[in-house]
Design an enzyme around this catalytic site. Structure first.
Site, PDB file in Angstrom:
ATOM      1  N   ARG A  73      -7.494  27.023  -1.816  1.00 15.20           N
ATOM      2  CA  ARG A  73      -6.864  25.706  -1.790  1.00 15.20           C
ATOM      3  C   ARG A  73      -6.655  25.230  -3.223  1.00 15.20           C
ATOM      4  NH1 ARG A  73      -4.506  25.416   3.025  1.00 15.20           N
ATOM      5  NH2 ARG A  73      -5.968  25.641   4.769  1.00 15.20           N
ATOM      6  N   ALA A 128      -6.389  26.351  11.472  1.00 19.26           N
ATOM      7  CA  ALA A 128      -5.768  25.028  11.520  1.00 19.26           C
ATOM      8  C   ALA A 128      -4.328  25.124  11.056  1.00 19.26           C
ATOM      9  CB  ALA A 128      -6.540  24.032  10.640  1.00 19.26           C
ATOM     10  N   LEU A 185      -0.374  22.562  10.515  1.00 22.13           N
ATOM     11  CA  LEU A 185       0.386  21.321  10.619  1.00 22.13           C
ATOM     12  C   LEU A 185       1.109  21.210  11.957  1.00 22.13           C
ATOM     13  CD1 LEU A 185       2.046  21.385   7.084  1.00 22.13           C
ATOM     14  CD2 LEU A 185       0.180  19.879   7.810  1.00 22.13           C
ATOM     15  N   ARG A 230       0.842  -1.187   0.000  1.00 27.44           N
ATOM     16  CA  ARG A 230       0.000   0.000   0.000  1.00 27.44           C
ATOM     17  C   ARG A 230       0.885   1.246   0.000  1.00 27.44           C
ATOM     18  NH1 ARG A 230      -2.918  -3.402  -1.150  1.00 27.44           N
ATOM     19  NH2 ARG A 230      -4.954  -4.008  -0.281  1.00 27.44           N
ATOM     20  N   GLU A 282      -1.446  28.484  16.043  1.00 26.13           N
ATOM     21  CA  GLU A 282      -2.212  28.645  14.811  1.00 26.13           C
ATOM     22  C   GLU A 282      -3.357  29.636  14.986  1.00 26.13           C
ATOM     23  OE1 GLU A 282      -1.442  27.668  11.931  1.00 26.13           O
ATOM     24  OE2 GLU A 282       0.136  26.214  12.365  1.00 26.13           O
ATOM     25  N   GLU A 298      -3.344  32.787  12.465  1.00 24.64           N
ATOM     26  CA  GLU A 298      -4.360  32.879  11.426  1.00 24.64           C
ATOM     27  C   GLU A 298      -5.543  33.755  11.798  1.00 24.64           C
ATOM     28  OE1 GLU A 298      -3.678  28.681   9.039  1.00 24.64           O
ATOM     29  OE2 GLU A 298      -5.593  29.036  10.054  1.00 24.64           O
ATOM     30  N   GLU A 351      -2.037  32.577   2.878  1.00 21.02           N
ATOM     31  CA  GLU A 351      -2.562  33.121   4.129  1.00 21.02           C
ATOM     32  C   GLU A 351      -2.754  34.623   4.073  1.00 21.02           C
ATOM     33  OE1 GLU A 351      -0.149  31.889   7.374  1.00 21.02           O
ATOM     34  OE2 GLU A 351      -0.991  29.859   7.429  1.00 21.02           O
TER      35      GLU A 351
END
Length: 225
Positions: A74, A86, A88, A47, A103, A107, A155
């Site tokens: 996006r 949000a 990472l 996989r 975050e 943001e 952003e």
């Protein structure tokens, strides 16, 4: 058939015969695992999937029961989506709640005095190891202007919108919102609000499903040689 209230997803590692990185990207890699389902004597399966560092997301709820949405472009979807803050988990060793607070500040220019866990999920478990934790952030305050993060690239185009929580739910059910963290987080927050937010897990609740919390190490391809 499994019945009853005690059902839950379970940690269930299988024997990895080999693991090879097919592609190394700036943020995540593509990995190919060869493994067995039924013990050492089972047929080997292969996989390919995205090895992802995981992410946190934040449902920021003000004292008027409004949720903050961010509009962000996006490229893979070719859409501008209304999302919740949000980011990472790409800072090594950073605490999950600290990442969420970072975050939210970067943001949304906000801080929160109260944090709870709303929901944990895998974004696409058939093709990615990405695990996401969504927090509920309350008792909000503005980040002072001279301490605010300078947003760049996509952003820099972020737009902010405060929406009544029930209106946000209606937008999800009518098919107007598509971001998975926004959908899961808003629906979870609306359900939690119906019980006065009792029963939510504390911000520091264990998150054993996140890849960094797992103990097993795959058998690498070169280890078999």
């Amino acid at each position: 058939m499994v019945a009853g209230q005690g059902f839950a997803d379970e940690h269930d590692p299988r024997r990895v015969i080999s693991s090879e990185t097919l592609y190394e990207g700036r943020i995540w890699n593509v990995v190919s695992d060869t493994f067995t389902l039924s013990g050492d004597d089972g047929d080997a399966l292969v996989r390919d999937y995205i090895a992802h560092p995981g992410a946190v997301a934040i449902v920021a709820l003000d004292d008027q029961d409004r949720v903050l949405l961010l509009k962000q472009y996006r490229q893979p979807a070719r859409m501008s989506l209304w999302e919740v803050p949000a980011g990472l988990l790409d800072v090594e060793g950073e605490d999950f709640v600290a990442a969420a607070a970072r975050e939210l500040a970067e943001e949304a220019d906000l801080t929160a005095a109260r944090w709870d866990v709303l929901v944990d999920f895998f974004n696409s478990p058939g093709s990615s190891s990405e695990a996401i934790r969504i927090y509920l952030a309350r008792d909000l305050a503005d980040v002072p202007e001279d301490e605010r993060h300078i947003r760049t690239e996509e952003e820099a185009e972020i737009e902010h919108l405060w929406v009544d929580l029930e209106e946000a739910v209606a937008a999800i059910l009518s098919g107007r919102l598509h971001n998975p963290s926004a959908v899961a987080g808003i629906l979870a927050a609306a359900q939690a609000a119906r019980t006065g937010f009792t029963g939510l897990r504390p911000a520091d609740a264990p998150w054993p499903e996140h890849p960094s919390q797992r103990n097993e190490l795959p058998v690498r391809a070169d280890a078999d040689r």
